[in-house]
Design an enzyme around this catalytic site. Structure first.
Site, PDB file in Angstrom:
ATOM      1  NE  ARG A  13      -3.351  -2.539   0.057  1.00 20.97           N
ATOM      2  CZ  ARG A  13      -3.123  -3.566  -0.499  1.00 20.97           C
ATOM      3  NH1 ARG A  13      -2.155  -3.478  -1.480  1.00 20.97           N
ATOM      4  NH2 ARG A  13      -3.855  -4.817  -0.652  1.00 20.97           N
TER       5      ARG A  13
HETATM    6  C1  LIG Z   1     -15.750  -1.070  -1.557  1.00 17.09           C
HETATM    7  C2  LIG Z   1     -14.198  -0.835  -1.351  1.00 17.09           C
HETATM    8  C3  LIG Z   1     -13.294  -1.803  -1.741  1.00 17.09           C
HETATM    9  C4  LIG Z   1     -11.858  -1.374  -1.605  1.00 17.09           C
HETATM   10  N1  LIG Z   1     -11.049  -2.625  -1.657  1.00 17.09           N
HETATM   11  C5  LIG Z   1      -9.732  -2.388  -1.611  1.00 17.09           C
HETATM   12  C6  LIG Z   1      -8.762  -3.648  -2.061  1.00 17.09           C
HETATM   13  O1  LIG Z   1      -9.194  -4.711  -2.056  1.00 17.09           O
HETATM   14  N2  LIG Z   1      -7.480  -3.303  -1.889  1.00 17.09           N
HETATM   15  C7  LIG Z   1      -7.025  -2.096  -1.661  1.00 17.09           C
HETATM   16  O2  LIG Z   1      -5.676  -1.948  -1.818  1.00 17.09           O
HETATM   17  N3  LIG Z   1      -7.900  -0.887  -1.536  1.00 17.09           N
HETATM   18  C8  LIG Z   1      -9.085  -1.165  -1.800  1.00 17.09           C
HETATM   19  N4  LIG Z   1     -10.004  -0.122  -1.431  1.00 17.09           N
HETATM   20  C9  LIG Z   1      -9.464   1.186  -1.245  1.00 17.09           C
HETATM   21  C10 LIG Z   1      -9.418   2.121  -2.694  1.00 17.09           C
HETATM   22  O3  LIG Z   1     -10.584   1.551  -3.435  1.00 17.09           O
HETATM   23  C11 LIG Z   1      -8.123   2.096  -3.379  1.00 17.09           C
HETATM   24  O4  LIG Z   1      -7.020   2.539  -2.595  1.00 17.09           O
HETATM   25  C12 LIG Z   1      -8.155   2.906  -4.659  1.00 17.09           C
HETATM   26  O5  LIG Z   1      -6.993   2.318  -5.576  1.00 17.09           O
HETATM   27  C13 LIG Z   1      -8.063   4.510  -4.702  1.00 17.09           C
HETATM   28  O6  LIG Z   1      -8.313   5.119  -5.748  1.00 17.09           O
HETATM   29  P1  LIG Z   1      -8.937   6.534  -6.004  1.00 17.09           P
HETATM   30  O7  LIG Z   1      -9.088   6.823  -7.490  1.00 17.09           O
HETATM   31  O8  LIG Z   1     -10.616   6.257  -5.310  1.00 17.09           O
HETATM   32  O9  LIG Z   1      -8.175   7.342  -5.041  1.00 17.09           O
HETATM   33  P2  LIG Z   1      -8.857   8.503  -4.473  1.00 17.09           P
HETATM   34  O10 LIG Z   1      -9.250   8.019  -3.061  1.00 17.09           O
HETATM   35  O11 LIG Z   1      -9.450   9.588  -5.041  1.00 17.09           O
HETATM   36  O12 LIG Z   1      -7.134   9.134  -3.791  1.00 17.09           O
HETATM   37  C14 LIG Z   1      -6.478   8.668  -2.949  1.00 17.09           C
HETATM   38  C15 LIG Z   1      -5.004   9.296  -3.012  1.00 17.09           C
HETATM   39  O13 LIG Z   1      -4.571   9.050  -4.159  1.00 17.09           O
HETATM   40  C16 LIG Z   1      -4.266  10.348  -4.749  1.00 17.09           C
HETATM   41  N5  LIG Z   1      -4.532  10.400  -5.994  1.00 17.09           N
HETATM   42  C17 LIG Z   1      -5.632   9.989  -6.789  1.00 17.09           C
HETATM   43  N6  LIG Z   1      -5.469  10.025  -7.921  1.00 17.09           N
HETATM   44  C18 LIG Z   1      -4.179  10.464  -8.341  1.00 17.09           C
HETATM   45  C19 LIG Z   1      -3.695  10.689  -9.526  1.00 17.09           C
HETATM   46  N7  LIG Z   1      -3.994  10.586 -10.770  1.00 17.09           N
HETATM   47  N8  LIG Z   1      -2.210  11.457  -9.238  1.00 17.09           N
HETATM   48  C20 LIG Z   1      -1.753  11.539  -8.113  1.00 17.09           C
HETATM   49  N9  LIG Z   1      -2.459  11.348  -6.930  1.00 17.09           N
HETATM   50  C21 LIG Z   1      -3.619  10.797  -6.919  1.00 17.09           C
HETATM   51  C22 LIG Z   1      -5.254  11.350  -3.979  1.00 17.09           C
HETATM   52  O14 LIG Z   1      -4.583  12.597  -3.979  1.00 17.09           O
HETATM   53  C23 LIG Z   1      -5.247  10.550  -2.635  1.00 17.09           C
HETATM   54  O15 LIG Z   1      -3.958  10.993  -2.011  1.00 17.09           O
HETATM   55  C24 LIG Z   1     -11.438  -0.472  -1.319  1.00 17.09           C
HETATM   56  C25 LIG Z   1     -12.479   0.674  -1.344  1.00 17.09           C
HETATM   57  C26 LIG Z   1     -13.636   0.701  -1.299  1.00 17.09           C
HETATM   58  C27 LIG Z   1     -14.605   1.672  -0.796  1.00 17.09           C
END
Ligand SMILES: Cc1cc2nc3c(=O)[nH]c(=O)nc-3n(C[C@H](O)[C@H](O)[C@H](O)COP(=O)(O)OP(=O)(O)OC[C@H]3O[C@@H](n4cnc5c(N)ncnc54)[C@H](O)[C@@H]3O)c2cc1C
Length: 292
Positions: A170
């Site tokens: 992570r």
């Molecule tokens: C139902 C559910 C299931 C999940 N299952 C998992 C799992 O199995 N494994 C796991 O690891 N995680 C899981 N997660 C957590 C999450 O889905 C992941 O961490 C996902 O990859 C986050 O992506 P996001 O675009 O939503 O990021 P955001 O929540 O929008 O942002 C997270 C961070 O990334 C940064 N960021 C986003 N996009 C960019 C970009 N283009 N450039 C630079 N920085 C950026 C943001 O600034 C922030 O710091 C889960 C979450 C939920 C709600």
């Protein structure tokens, strides 16, 4: 006056981030900006710096807890077509940072490229996944990433090759302002066989996630060799509630956010769970989402 009006970008002011985040938490962003071109993105980034406005990137908001008072400055979204496209050359797949992870996986499988399908069912964007090295039991996104293109806070574009990239549980070395795109090296496989595997994996993943019409967020990292959900369950915290925030009954590492849930209640529930797990097992849980 709007300092971003000259750029090819959709600019909105005072948009509640609760309308975007998976937790449904979050007060207003002073400026929510979706640049339509890379030049416009560069212009916005440079202007924010000149104006001394803080700047943040929002993906799908699935790994984010945002304070009810909101965030000052600029929140960028990479939703324009130029930031959500992908293409392939042989077994190399290049995807833009704003592309949804689910769309990336479907695209790869459609091209007969395997690897990323183990991440099916995880919400978010390519950029968000790379920032936190998102993964599941049988792999994380970093293991297929061979190159990444980023933009710094001064608007400079840098290409990181495999040798510069470090991914661990992570965590990734990609800490520049914007992850613009990445290249993945995948294995060629029969698309029909891959689709079957994808469907199976999707069912397994969805069965392990809470079903919620309201907000939800995965809260803790798994400690090395352990399962955070199991530790929370063993501390008998399933269903524990502070205000309108609740530990999921179905999967104890998710919080559910009922109507009128607050950021403060979320922090209090995190503290309560962390303390009780520590008292029972001696293990200190670490929060996974970014906090704004
Ligand atoms: C139902 C559910 C299931 C999940 N299952 C998992 C799992 O199995 N494994 C796991 O690891 N995680 C899981 N997660 C957590 C999450 O889905 C992941 O961490 C996902 O990859 C986050 O992506 P996001 O675009 O939503 O990021 P955001 O929540 O929008 O942002 C997270 C961070 O990334 C940064 N960021 C986003 N996009 C960019 C970009 N283009 N450039 C630079 N920085 C950026 C943001 O600034 C922030 O710091 C889960 C979450 C939920 C709600």
């Amino acid at each position: 006056m709007n300092p971003f009006s000259e750029f090819d970008a959709q600019v909105q002011t005072d948009v509640p981030l609760s309308t975007i985040t998976w937790s449904h938490l979050g007060g207003p962003a002073q400026y929510l900006i979706a640049p339509q071109t890379v030049d416009a993105l560069t212009g916005v980034v440079k202007r924010a710096r000149e104006e001394q406005l803080p700047i943040r990137i929002l993906g799908s908001g699935s790994n984010l807890l945002v304070h009810d008072r909101g965030v000052p400055g600029v929140v960028l979204r990479l939703t324009a077509p130029v930031f959500t496209e992908a293409n392939t050359q042989g077994n190399r797949l290049k995807a833009a940072g704003g592309m949804k992870l689910g769309d990336l996986i479907s695209f790869a499988v459609g091209k007969g490229l395997s690897g990323l399908e183990s991440l099916v069912g995880i919400p978010g964007t390519v950029g968000g996944a790379l920032r936190g090295n998102t993964g599941a039991r049988n792999g994380d996104i970093g293991q297929w990433t061979k190159q990444a293109t980023v933009m710094t806070t001064s608007g400079e574009i840098i290409v990181h090759s495999k040798e510069d990239l470090v991914f661990s549980y992570r965590k990734s070395s990609l800490d520049e302002l914007v992850i613009l795109s990445a290249e993945f090296h995948l294995s060629e496989e029969d698309p029909q066989e891959l689709t079957r595997r994808l469907q199976k994996q999707w069912i397994v993943t969805k069965a392990s996630q809470p079903v919620a019409d309201e907000g939800l967020c995965l809260i803790f990292k798994d400690p090395p060799g352990m399962d955070a959900a199991m530790l929370i369950e063993q501390a008998q915290l399933k269903g524990t509630r502070v205000g309108e925030v609740e530990v999921s009954d179905r999967h104890a590492n998710f919080f559910l956010f009922h109507e009128n849930a607050s950021f403060e209640d979320t922090l209090r529930l995190i503290e309560l769970v962390t303390q009780q797990v520590s008292d029972r097992s001696g293990i200190e849980l670490e929060v996974q989402p970014t906090i704004w």
